[in-house]
Design a protein around this motif. Structure first.
Motif, PDB file in Angstrom:
ATOM      1  N   GLY A   9       0.642  -1.193   0.024  1.00 44.43           N
ATOM      2  CA  GLY A   9      -0.068   0.048   0.051  1.00 44.43           C
ATOM      3  C   GLY A   9       0.908   1.259  -0.117  1.00 44.43           C
ATOM      4  O   GLY A   9       1.789   1.329   0.507  1.00 44.43           O
ATOM      5  N   ALA A  10       0.507   2.180  -0.934  1.00 43.57           N
ATOM      6  CA  ALA A  10       1.213   3.420  -0.906  1.00 43.57           C
ATOM      7  C   ALA A  10       0.224   4.660  -0.764  1.00 43.57           C
ATOM      8  O   ALA A  10       0.347   5.734  -1.193  1.00 43.57           O
ATOM      9  N   GLY A  11      -0.609   4.534   0.347  1.00 44.79           N
ATOM     10  CA  GLY A  11      -1.243   5.448   0.810  1.00 44.79           C
ATOM     11  C   GLY A  11      -0.439   6.377   1.858  1.00 44.79           C
ATOM     12  O   GLY A  11       1.079   6.026   1.873  1.00 44.79           O
ATOM     13  N   LEU A  12      -0.604   7.080   2.693  1.00 45.77           N
ATOM     14  CA  LEU A  12       0.153   7.811   3.545  1.00 45.77           C
ATOM     15  C   LEU A  12       0.775   6.871   4.603  1.00 45.77           C
ATOM     16  O   LEU A  12       2.063   7.158   4.659  1.00 45.77           O
ATOM     17  N   SER A  13       0.206   5.906   4.962  1.00 45.91           N
ATOM     18  CA  SER A  13       0.929   4.805   5.962  1.00 45.91           C
ATOM     19  C   SER A  13       1.967   4.404   5.298  1.00 45.91           C
ATOM     20  O   SER A  13       3.169   4.161   5.748  1.00 45.91           O
ATOM     21  N   GLY A  14       1.860   3.758   4.108  1.00 47.10           N
ATOM     22  CA  GLY A  14       3.002   2.979   3.378  1.00 47.10           C
ATOM     23  C   GLY A  14       4.059   3.887   2.944  1.00 47.10           C
ATOM     24  O   GLY A  14       5.277   3.602   3.002  1.00 47.10           O
ATOM     25  N   LEU A  15       3.775   5.064   2.349  1.00 46.82           N
ATOM     26  CA  LEU A  15       4.982   6.183   2.028  1.00 46.82           C
ATOM     27  C   LEU A  15       5.670   6.645   3.166  1.00 46.82           C
ATOM     28  O   LEU A  15       6.716   6.643   3.118  1.00 46.82           O
ATOM     29  N   TYR A  16       5.051   6.972   4.040  1.00 41.08           N
ATOM     30  CA  TYR A  16       5.633   7.353   5.597  1.00 41.08           C
ATOM     31  C   TYR A  16       6.585   6.190   6.117  1.00 41.08           C
ATOM     32  O   TYR A  16       7.667   6.436   6.413  1.00 41.08           O
ATOM     33  N   LEU A  17       5.887   4.972   6.066  1.00 43.16           N
ATOM     34  CA  LEU A  17       6.981   3.894   6.625  1.00 43.16           C
ATOM     35  C   LEU A  17       8.058   3.625   5.470  1.00 43.16           C
ATOM     36  O   LEU A  17       9.303   3.384   6.083  1.00 43.16           O
ATOM     37  N   VAL A 160       7.383  -8.057   6.038  1.00 41.32           N
ATOM     38  CA  VAL A 160       6.344  -7.517   5.278  1.00 41.32           C
ATOM     39  C   VAL A 160       5.674  -6.706   6.234  1.00 41.32           C
ATOM     40  O   VAL A 160       4.989  -6.943   7.348  1.00 41.32           O
ATOM     41  N   VAL A 161       5.074  -5.503   5.734  1.00 44.30           N
ATOM     42  CA  VAL A 161       4.039  -4.747   6.748  1.00 44.30           C
ATOM     43  C   VAL A 161       2.868  -4.498   5.797  1.00 44.30           C
ATOM     44  O   VAL A 161       3.269  -3.679   4.385  1.00 44.30           O
ATOM     45  N   SER A 162       1.913  -4.666   6.097  1.00 47.28           N
ATOM     46  CA  SER A 162       0.424  -4.309   5.439  1.00 47.28           C
ATOM     47  C   SER A 162       0.092  -2.873   5.787  1.00 47.28           C
ATOM     48  O   SER A 162       0.015  -2.813   7.325  1.00 47.28           O
ATOM     49  N   THR A 163      -0.332  -2.026   4.832  1.00 48.59           N
ATOM     50  CA  THR A 163      -0.949  -0.804   5.455  1.00 48.59           C
ATOM     51  C   THR A 163      -2.264  -0.743   4.862  1.00 48.59           C
ATOM     52  O   THR A 163      -2.914   0.248   4.792  1.00 48.59           O
ATOM     53  N   LEU A 164      -2.904  -1.873   4.352  1.00 51.40           N
ATOM     54  CA  LEU A 164      -4.341  -1.950   3.993  1.00 51.40           C
ATOM     55  C   LEU A 164      -5.183  -1.567   5.231  1.00 51.40           C
ATOM     56  O   LEU A 164      -4.950  -2.100   6.395  1.00 51.40           O
ATOM     57  N   PRO A 165      -6.088  -1.020   4.818  1.00 48.44           N
ATOM     58  CA  PRO A 165      -7.430  -0.979   6.078  1.00 48.44           C
ATOM     59  C   PRO A 165      -7.581  -2.677   6.328  1.00 48.44           C
ATOM     60  O   PRO A 165      -7.507  -3.390   5.494  1.00 48.44           O
ATOM     61  N   ALA A 321       0.031  -2.477   9.707  1.00 44.83           N
ATOM     62  CA  ALA A 321       0.232  -0.704  10.124  1.00 44.83           C
ATOM     63  C   ALA A 321      -1.237  -0.547   9.332  1.00 44.83           C
ATOM     64  O   ALA A 321      -2.131  -1.128   9.313  1.00 44.83           O
ATOM     65  N   GLY A 322      -1.182   0.928   9.103  1.00 44.26           N
ATOM     66  CA  GLY A 322      -2.365   1.548   8.523  1.00 44.26           C
ATOM     67  C   GLY A 322      -3.328   2.372   9.457  1.00 44.26           C
ATOM     68  O   GLY A 322      -3.144   1.818  10.860  1.00 44.26           O
ATOM     69  N   SER A 323      -3.728   3.288   9.295  1.00 43.93           N
ATOM     70  CA  SER A 323      -4.412   4.321  10.161  1.00 43.93           C
ATOM     71  C   SER A 323      -5.510   3.588  11.115  1.00 43.93           C
ATOM     72  O   SER A 323      -5.237   3.921  12.336  1.00 43.93           O
ATOM     73  N   GLU A 324      -6.043   2.779  10.636  1.00 49.08           N
ATOM     74  CA  GLU A 324      -7.236   2.100  11.562  1.00 49.08           C
ATOM     75  C   GLU A 324      -6.275   1.066  12.539  1.00 49.08           C
ATOM     76  O   GLU A 324      -7.251   0.804  13.421  1.00 49.08           O
ATOM     77  N   THR A 325      -5.199   0.837  12.670  1.00 47.67           N
ATOM     78  CA  THR A 325      -4.587  -0.029  13.558  1.00 47.67           C
ATOM     79  C   THR A 325      -3.943   0.823  14.590  1.00 47.67           C
ATOM     80  O   THR A 325      -3.246   0.428  15.488  1.00 47.67           O
ATOM     81  N   SER A 326      -4.177   2.153  14.509  1.00 48.33           N
ATOM     82  CA  SER A 326      -3.284   3.115  15.434  1.00 48.33           C
ATOM     83  C   SER A 326      -4.289   3.197  16.668  1.00 48.33           C
ATOM     84  O   SER A 326      -5.462   3.514  16.583  1.00 48.33           O
ATOM     85  N   PRO A 327      -3.425   3.055  17.889  1.00 44.43           N
ATOM     86  CA  PRO A 327      -4.157   3.276  19.010  1.00 44.43           C
ATOM     87  C   PRO A 327      -4.455   4.730  19.547  1.00 44.43           C
ATOM     88  O   PRO A 327      -5.334   5.106  20.337  1.00 44.43           O
ATOM     89  N   SER A 328      -3.889   5.825  18.679  1.00 43.99           N
ATOM     90  CA  SER A 328      -4.067   7.126  18.676  1.00 43.99           C
ATOM     91  C   SER A 328      -4.663   7.541  17.294  1.00 43.99           C
ATOM     92  O   SER A 328      -4.175   7.496  16.371  1.00 43.99           O
TER      93      SER A 328
END
Ligand SMILES: Cc1cc2nc3c(=O)[nH]c(=O)nc-3n(C[C@H](O)[C@H](O)[C@H](O)COP(=O)(O)OP(=O)(O)OC[C@H]3O[C@@H](n4cnc5c(N)ncnc54)[C@H](O)[C@@H]3O)c2cc1C
Length: 352
Positions: A9-17, A160-165, A321-328
């Motif tokens: 995934g190359a959303g914000l999470s993937g690009l930032y990682l 491997v890191v997934s950033t998919l919802p 990873a991915g925004s939905e996995t964030s505790p904050s």
């Protein structure tokens, strides 16, 4: 030897990682299914201006995101809320004019569009590091690492890191051996923020609403648009409005929605409102890379940041990873960055 990390995934999470892990000395490869980067950030160039069909605002409490914006020299500006707002209570009544409360939370926008943040993160990636049109279909754990399969290429990696919802991940990617059953259950019940929204933008020659002392803010109980805001640029050279359409219109055609918006604009602003240069919209409920065919109801942010996402899977080689996995601030851009920082720390610890 440098460790190889595949980021899905190359959303914000993937690009930032990718940006952070590359700086830490890892060999990164980002695989994106779409023909563009950004995921739920989608800035479109229309009539020499930038309109947002995905994420737009950030707020002063988005500490990690604001830190990143400073690091990347990104200019922020306040959402323009000056002037009166309009409210449509029923279809039978005229639109009412009212003053917005003074003490509202300030939202900020990114000068040039949210896309600028993505471009700054992606600037240093080679063609081998960031690949578009590569939809990941299968992940196999092998003796020596992990194999990630797209339609026609097999990529090998140490991690491997997934950033998919999470819900999209478990609906669209097959695993061998299978993923943890509890994880699959939680992922299936993890809400994806804004997956059902329909966003629209209108570009105009002039900000006629400002000439009338209006902010461009409009609310409606009737629809098709339920809320709307000024969307002009920082320089006040290009003028636009942006808002959200009622979810009940998701199954209608774009042409039908536009016609209904035009009628509503006429009611709000007269001829000026319906004389726009362009109408753009994005119906996110039709985007298979964000939403899934499974239509079960989930509450907003349900299971976002669930503790199950903190663990590593597939013999400690797979991270979610991915925004939905964030505790904050799960679901928001801040969540993507907060979670990215957590994952980087977790991966670095594994190699200490
Ligand atoms: C209309 C709308 C308005 C929003 N407004 C705001 C806002 O104002 N402020 C805010 O903070 N947040 C907002 N958000 C939320 C924000 O967009 C997200 O929090 C953020 O963009 C999530 O980034 P992400 O990388 O975690 O996920 P995503 O952006 O969903 O990225 C996941 C990526 O994975 C790709 N992908 C999917 N399946 C595969 C596969 N099998 N193989 C390879 N790649 C795949 C997708 O194409 C996508 O690029 C909004 C979202 C929407 C839709």
């Amino acid at each position: 030897m440098k460790k190889k990390i595949v980021i899905i995934g190359a959303g914000l999470s993937g690009l930032y990682l990718g940006y952070r892990l590359k700086k830490e000395g890892f060999l990164v490869r980002i695989l994106e299914a779409n023909a563009r980067i950004g995921g739920r950030i989608f800035t479109k160039n229309v009539h020499h201006t930038h309109v947002e069909l995905g994420a737009t605002w950030l707020w002063k409490y988005n500490e990690e995101l604001l830190k990143l914006c400073r690091e990347l020299n990104i200019t922020l500006f306040e959402q323009d809320m000056h002037g009166d707002a309009l409210f449509e209570a029923t279809s039978a009544n005229a639109v009412q004019r009212f003053q917005l409360p003074q003490n509202q939370e300030i939202s900020y926008r990114i000068a040039g569009g949210t896309r600028v943040l993505l471009d700054q993160l992606a600037i240093g990636f080679s063609k081998e590091e960031l690949l578009l049109n590569q939809k990941v279909q299968q992940i196999n754990t092998t003796e020596s690492g992990v194999e990630v399969l797209t339609e026609n290429i097999a990529f090998t990696a140490d991690l491997v890191v997934s950033t998919l919802p999470p819900k999209v991940l478990v609906h669209s990617v097959a695993f061998s051996p299978a993923l943890d059953a509890n994880l699959i259950q939680v992922a299936k019940h993890t809400h994806t923020w804004m997956k059902d929204s329909i966003k629209f933008t209108l570009v105009y020659k002039r900000a006629f609403w400002k000439e009338k002392g209006l902010s461009g803010v409009g609310f409606s109980n009737v629809g098709p648009f339920t809320e709307m805001y000024d969307h002009s640029d920082l320089e006040h050279k290009h003028f636009a409005l942006m808002g959200f359409l009622h979810g009940a219109l998701a199954k209608e055609t774009k042409a039908y929605r536009e016609e209904k918006v035009r009628e509503q604009l006429f009611k709000f602003f007269g001829q000026d409102g319906s004389n726009y240069l362009s109408y753009e919209e994005k119906n996110w409920s039709e985007e298979p890379l964000v939403t899934t065919a499974d239509s079960g109801f989930l509450s907003p942010h349900e299971n976002n940041g669930h503790p199950i996402y903190q663990k590593a899977y597939l013999k400690d080689r797979f991270f979610i990873a991915g925004s939905e996995t964030s505790p904050s601030y799960g679901g928001y851009m801040e969540g993507a960055i907060y979670r990215g920082n957590q994952i980087v720390a977790q991966i670095k610890r594994g190699f200490e």
